[in-house]
Design an enzyme around this catalytic site. Structure first.
Site, PDB file in Angstrom:
ATOM      1  N   TYR A   1      22.124 -15.092  -2.010  1.00 24.38           N
ATOM      2  CA  TYR A   1      21.445 -15.417  -1.532  1.00 24.38           C
ATOM      3  C   TYR A   1      20.902 -13.791  -0.032  1.00 24.38           C
ATOM      4  O   TYR A   1      22.128 -13.391   0.195  1.00 24.38           O
ATOM      5  CB  TYR A   1      20.990 -16.643  -0.402  1.00 24.38           C
TER       6      TYR A   1
ATOM      7  N   CYS B   1      24.304 -12.093   6.341  1.00 23.99           N
ATOM      8  CA  CYS B   1      23.844 -12.766   7.075  1.00 23.99           C
ATOM      9  C   CYS B   1      23.714 -12.203   8.349  1.00 23.99           C
ATOM     10  O   CYS B   1      23.346 -12.712   9.027  1.00 23.99           O
ATOM     11  CB  CYS B   1      24.885 -13.920   7.507  1.00 23.99           C
TER      12      CYS B   1
ATOM     13  N   LYS C   1     -14.357   7.761  -2.246  1.00 23.98           N
ATOM     14  CA  LYS C   1     -16.056   8.182  -1.853  1.00 23.98           C
ATOM     15  C   LYS C   1     -16.882   8.299  -3.619  1.00 23.98           C
ATOM     16  O   LYS C   1     -17.484   7.076  -4.246  1.00 23.98           O
ATOM     17  CB  LYS C   1     -16.416   8.091  -1.288  1.00 23.98           C
TER      18      LYS C   1
ATOM     19  N   SER D   1      30.133 -13.600   2.742  1.00 22.11           N
ATOM     20  CA  SER D   1      29.519 -13.443   3.564  1.00 22.11           C
ATOM     21  C   SER D   1      29.338 -12.046   4.512  1.00 22.11           C
ATOM     22  O   SER D   1      29.814 -11.917   4.974  1.00 22.11           O
ATOM     23  CB  SER D   1      28.703 -14.857   4.461  1.00 22.11           C
TER      24      SER D   1
ATOM     25  N   MET E   1     -14.038  12.786   8.618  1.00 16.19           N
ATOM     26  CA  MET E   1     -14.697  13.829   8.195  1.00 16.19           C
ATOM     27  C   MET E   1     -15.894  14.080   8.421  1.00 16.19           C
ATOM     28  O   MET E   1     -16.340  12.539   8.948  1.00 16.19           O
ATOM     29  CB  MET E   1     -14.042  13.742   7.071  1.00 16.19           C
TER      30      MET E   1
ATOM     31  N   ARG F   1     -21.949  14.570   0.954  1.00 13.82           N
ATOM     32  CA  ARG F   1     -20.593  13.627   1.901  1.00 13.82           C
ATOM     33  C   ARG F   1     -19.253  13.329   1.865  1.00 13.82           C
ATOM     34  O   ARG F   1     -18.205  14.339   0.010  1.00 13.82           O
ATOM     35  CB  ARG F   1     -21.209  11.648   1.016  1.00 13.82           C
TER      36      ARG F   1
ATOM     37  N   GLY G   1     -14.626   7.808   9.128  1.00 16.63           N
ATOM     38  CA  GLY G   1     -15.401   8.541  10.241  1.00 16.63           C
ATOM     39  C   GLY G   1     -14.242   9.597  10.838  1.00 16.63           C
ATOM     40  O   GLY G   1     -14.415  11.037  11.788  1.00 16.63           O
TER      41      GLY G   1
ATOM     42  N   ARG H   1     -15.535   0.498  -1.920  1.00 15.88           N
ATOM     43  CA  ARG H   1     -13.915   0.246  -1.404  1.00 15.88           C
ATOM     44  C   ARG H   1     -13.191  -0.821  -1.126  1.00 15.88           C
ATOM     45  O   ARG H   1     -14.044  -2.102  -0.809  1.00 15.88           O
ATOM     46  CB  ARG H   1     -13.788   1.616  -0.502  1.00 15.88           C
TER      47      ARG H   1
ATOM     48  N   HIS I   1      18.561  -3.736  23.526  1.00 18.82           N
ATOM     49  CA  HIS I   1      18.655  -4.999  23.845  1.00 18.82           C
ATOM     50  C   HIS I   1      17.677  -5.315  23.625  1.00 18.82           C
ATOM     51  O   HIS I   1      17.759  -6.802  23.259  1.00 18.82           O
ATOM     52  CB  HIS I   1      19.461  -4.907  25.010  1.00 18.82           C
TER      53      HIS I   1
END
Ligand code: ADP
Ligand code: MG
Ligand code: MG
Length: 930
Positions: A904, A884, A49, A816, A129, A118, A127, A362, A485
């Site tokens: 990949y 994979c 702030k 893979s 503090m 502030r 909110g 902000r 699972h």
């Protein structure tokens, strides 16, 4: 009212300093900054702030003058329970400069200056503090302000607010007694709003408030402004360690040692009549991202009224009608701030008698949808680069677009009705509603045959439940954790799921569950939100966010331009492949052929094949399976026309295709008992139910299952071992792949088949298996008179394969990494046992920092990946490398694969867009680091 404020200020005993005392050299540390001494880069020291107030001052925006006490001062205060030496001197002398600038004096009744105190930490903690407005007020000042402003109502409105805020925030009193006084006065007047209270009411209320303070603290309300200021600063410092703030920091992952800064700022008044106002806006709509200011305002009010929700606010657009000149200034200030910060801002403002003041800015919080649109718009407006736009969107933001959600208003209304019945673990995002089904078969029947939306509820799920889970809209369980699972399957298939809802008492027998005294039966409607873990009674409406959102598509296209890692998908069916492709997949990295064997029309053939007593019988079954598999593969090739399709040969142990041993044993025993009871009739040759036949068949099955039973199937006859043991099975698969490829190639489809052999541990396995399969492939192409290019490769999922990858690469054109099994085999733990058992404990005790099945264990399993890639490429420099396992869709693992030189990653179709973004983030981070 006791002494004049002016005198008591000089009498500060603890702080022997008056403002006239020159600053002593002794105070080396700089604890206090004026707004024009700081800037936005100083958030750690001045708080978000404060740093932004300083920055806005520099920008020439109308910011009420003020000063900032640093976060370091807060930490020093908290460490020693007192102001560090020099702080108070610096504060009062900075205050003197503020007085000069405003032409007012704090505590001087002739030209009184009021200030706010502030809080403001490095990271915004909305909110959490404290802030106190109107410090410097007392009876004399209020009387004088009544005259100066020609508005007695205003003066006492400000005064009563000070006493109330000071009482609650600084002195820690409850709010209720103050609110009761206000309510009583409103009742007497017959009005609904505090804004309609008159000057006399407010003066009387102020007196009552002061009495509350005196009665409850045993001390009078401090009328000395300096005393008020000192206590308020201390209260803000202390609020850093308030429970609220600590809980918030724990939840948001903010360190506890940062401290808060304190901003002391000249008050400006939005409560000076109808020409005054206050409001909060975001410089763009942060719900959907449109470029229009969004927010609320109130005439004749102070800042906290807007957020408190005690008065009905006006939509910000109406400010233009009420105050056209202010509106023009304000909108241009908003644009200026947005351009300066290069992001959407959350802005507080106050209008005092027609003059605009900006009180806070902000970076605004936003929804996923808005985040994407705003990033794209800002890049198109050239405020940020495309790379920055890509960097501002998170994987979670992209994930949002792939799952249905409840409308915010619908959710709120449900909560207000008391229909939020429980909360569990939010393991698979998205919202779903439907009727309850208590088992998988019912879920499937209702969903498939009766086309109903179903929520499947179970104490927990097992592999046999998958068909029900796939048919259901959502999954709800009373047990199980994030790695259960149910959670894994749900995530894999993009099904919303809430698991581990302990409050749910599931009674499978009566097909009901109870929760909080309410009972739900099978068929009753419920709604679950897998994003938040909430469970609601009734069917809430869901909205389907659009994956074809043009902003998202643009952003992902930009991401693609930055990433170097390919993104492929794991898909077993053509429909999955199509979805993956529409999400941007550039290939199929894993097709699990055995999934095709489980389909109901095929399973009997597969079972017959497994139980065949000789080769002839087995070959007959395989011949039946061949055209089916060929169709499956052809479908994949067509869906992926032009892109690689990696098909893994059969992997699981064969017993998985047969009924479970225990179940068979039970059936056999039961049938034997029934047979015994019916003994006489059977002896007479009567067997109307065919007991004898059924029993014989079950016995045969049981014998087969017993013969195949392994103590450790995961480490048993499966993968390449099974292929070597039963060559006709894999030969059939290779034939199906190549026949399909030839057929598609003749149609003009560009096919790129990659045949993948699972679970290799030793290069000789590959050597043997490949020879058999190459022969089959060559034979098929000769028969078909068609040539297609195909590759052989292997999965690396056993540590031995990784550390002998140079040997393995002689027989494999691609690797893979099957990181699910590689994680199991590296840790030496079985996933099924771990995730329903000790893994949760390991995570709770932080023995493992993360679930290694969700995000790759880089130090261990990752090392094997690095070694495997390096050794493999040493033998075969153009070796193609991918991953994979489920990890392929995890952003951290994706970054690791990028760094390790993978070609990949392959993941569930639903993770493809996320993987595209994560791969771009990895490349961007790389470019930054270089
Ligand atoms: P929070 O961080 O909870 O928003 P703030 O410090 O921003 O707390 O202040 C709460 C409210 O008081 C805001 O609406 C703010 O604009 C207003 N406010 C704070 N300081 C002043 C001031 N000097 N003049 C007028 N209003 C102020
Ligand atoms: Mg604020
Ligand atoms: Mg495997």
């Amino acid at each position: 009212m006791s002494r004049p404020a002016q005198r008591s200020r000089r009498q500060q005993p603890a702080q022997k300093l008056s403002r006239r005392t020159p600053l002593k050299r002794a105070s080396r540390a700089k604890w206090v900054y004026l707004f024009d001494e700081g800037d936005a880069s100083m958030k750690a020291l001045l708080g978000g702030k404060g740093a932004n107030l300083a920055e806005m001052t520099k920008l020439g925006l109308p910011v009420p003058p003020g000063l900032i006490v640093t976060t370091k001062a807060c930490n020093a205060y908290l460490a020693s329970d007192g102001f560090p030496p020099g702080l108070w001197d610096q504060l009062t002398s900075a205050l003197a400069k503020v007085e000069q600038r405003t032409g007012k004096r704090f505590g001087d009744a002739r030209k009184p200056l009021l200030v706010s105190c502030r809080s403001g930490a490095k990271f915004s903690m909305p909110g959490m503090m404290d802030t106190v407005l109107n410090l410097g007020m007392n009876d004399t000042v209020a009387a004088r302000l009544s005259v100066l402003s020609a508005d007695r109502r205003f003066a006492f409105d400000a005064y009563r607010r000070l006493v109330q805020m000071f009482g609650t925030v600084v002195l820690g009193l409850p709010d209720e007694p103050f609110e009761e006084v206000l309510a009583r006065h409103r009742n007497v007047r017959g009005i609904a709003n505090d804004a309609d209270l008159e000057a006399d009411d407010l003066a009387a209320i102020t007196d009552e408030f002061k009495e509350i303070v005196r009665a409850r603290t045993g001390k009078p309300f401090p009328t000395d402004p300096i005393e008020q200021l000192r206590l308020a600063v201390e209260a803000v410092f202390r609020s850093w360690n308030g429970k609220r703030a600590i809980d918030y920091r724990n939840a948001a992952g903010i360190p506890h040692d940062l401290g808060t800064a304190v901003n002391i700022q000249t008050m400006v008044f939005g409560n000076l009549g109808e020409g005054s106002a206050t409001g909060v806006v975001t410089s763009r709509n942060v719900t959907v991202g449109e470029d229009e200011i969004e927010g609320d305002w109130l005439a004749n009010a102070q800042g906290e009224d807007v957020v408190a929700g005690t008065r009905a606010t006006h939509a910000i657009a109406t400010l233009g009608d009420a105050m056209p000149k202010v509106w023009r200034q304000f909108t241009s200030a908003c644009k200026k701030l947005e351009r300066h910060y290069r992001d959407v801002q959350d802005i507080e403002f106050t209008v005092e008698r027609g003059k605009l003041w900006i009180l806070q800015t902000r970076d605004a919080k936003r929804t996923a949808q808005a985040a994407v649109r705003i990033a794209v718009d800002l890049a198109n407006e050239k405020l940020i680069t495309r790379a920055q736009a890509v960097g501002r969107v998170t994987p979670e933001h992209v994930d949002f677009f792939l799952h249905p959600q409840f409308d915010a208003a619908v959710r709120k209304a449900a909560k207000a009705r008391g229909d939020l019945i429980a909360t569990g673990l939010n393991v698979s995002p998205g919202a779903a509603s439907g009727i309850l089904a208590f088992d998988a078969d019912t879920a499937e029947r209702w969903a498939r045959e009766e086309k109903k939306a179903v929520i499947m509820v179970r104490p927990e799920t097992k592999p046999d439940d998958v068909h029900g889970m796939l048919a259901a809209r959502g999954i709800l369980t009373s047990r199980g954790g994030r790695t259960s699972h149910a959670a894994l399957v749900a995530r894999q298939f993009g099904k919303p799921a809430v698991v581990g809802v302990a409050a749910l008492n599931v009674d499978e027998k009566s097909r009901t569950f109870t929760v909080g005294g309410r009972m739900f039966r099978e068929g009753d409607a419920v709604s679950i939100d897998g994003t938040t873990g909430e469970v609601f009674a009734g069917a809430l409406e869901t909205v389907v966010p659009d994956f074809n959102d043009p902003y998202l598509l643009t952003l992902l296209k930009w991401a693609d331009a930055h990433r170097t890692l390919g993104v492929w998908a794991n898909a077993d069916y053509p429909r999955d492949a199509e979805r993956a492709r529409s999400y941007g997949a550039e290939g199929i990295g894993l097709t699990r052929t055995e999934h095709m064997f489980f389909e109901t029309d095929r399973l009997p053939i597969v079972q017959k094949m497994i139980l065949a007593k000789d080769d002839a019988e087995r070959d007959a079954c395989l011949a039946e399976l061949l055209p089916i598999q060929r169709r499956d593969f052809a479908g994949l090739f067509r869906a992926m026309d032009g892109l690689p399709v990696t098909i893994r040969l059969i992997d699981p142990p064969l017993h998985e295709f047969l009924p479970s041993h225990d179940e068979l044993l039970r059936d056999v025993t039961e049938l034997e008992t029934r047979q015994r009871i019916a003994g006489a009739e059977l002896a007479a040759g009567a067997d109307p139910l065919g007991l004898a036949g059924t029993l014989a068949q079950k016995r045969k099955l049981l014998a087969a299952v017993e013969a195949m039973r392994e103590a450790n199937p995961m480490l048993g006859l499966r993968g390449v071992r099974l292929g070597i043991h039963l060559p006709s099975l894999v030969r059939m698969q290779v034939r199906a792949i190549l026949e399909a490829a030839c057929e598609c190639a003749r149609e003009g489809v560009k096919v790129k088949p990659k045949i993948m052999i699972p679970l290799t541990a030793h290069n000789n396995e590959l050597k043997v298996e490949r020879a058999i399969l190459e022969a089959e492939a060559t034979a098929v192409m000769r028969e078909q008179k068609t040539r297609v290019r195909y590759q052989f490769g292997t999965m690396i999922e056993i540590p031995r394969a990784a550390i002998t990858a140079d040997q393995i690469a002689k027989y494999a054109e691609f690797f893979s990494f099957g990181t699910n099994d590689l994680t199991q085999t590296t840790f030496g733990i079985s996933r099924d046992d771990a995730e329903t058992g000790f893994l949760q404990e390991y995570l709770e005790k932080r023995i493992l920092p993360e679930n290694p099945f969700a995000t790759l264990d880089q130090a261990g399993v990752g090392k094997l990946l690095q070694v495997g890639v390096a050794l493999g490429r040493a033998t075969r420099p153009d070796l193609e490398v991918g991953i994979c396992g489920e990890h392929g869709g995890d952003p951290k693992t994706i970054a690791f694969c990028h760094a390790t030189g993978f070609d990949y990653v392959s993941c569930s179709p639903y993770r493809v867009p996320i993987a595209r973004l994560a791969a771009a983030h990895a490349a961007l981070a790389d470019a930054k680091g270089a």
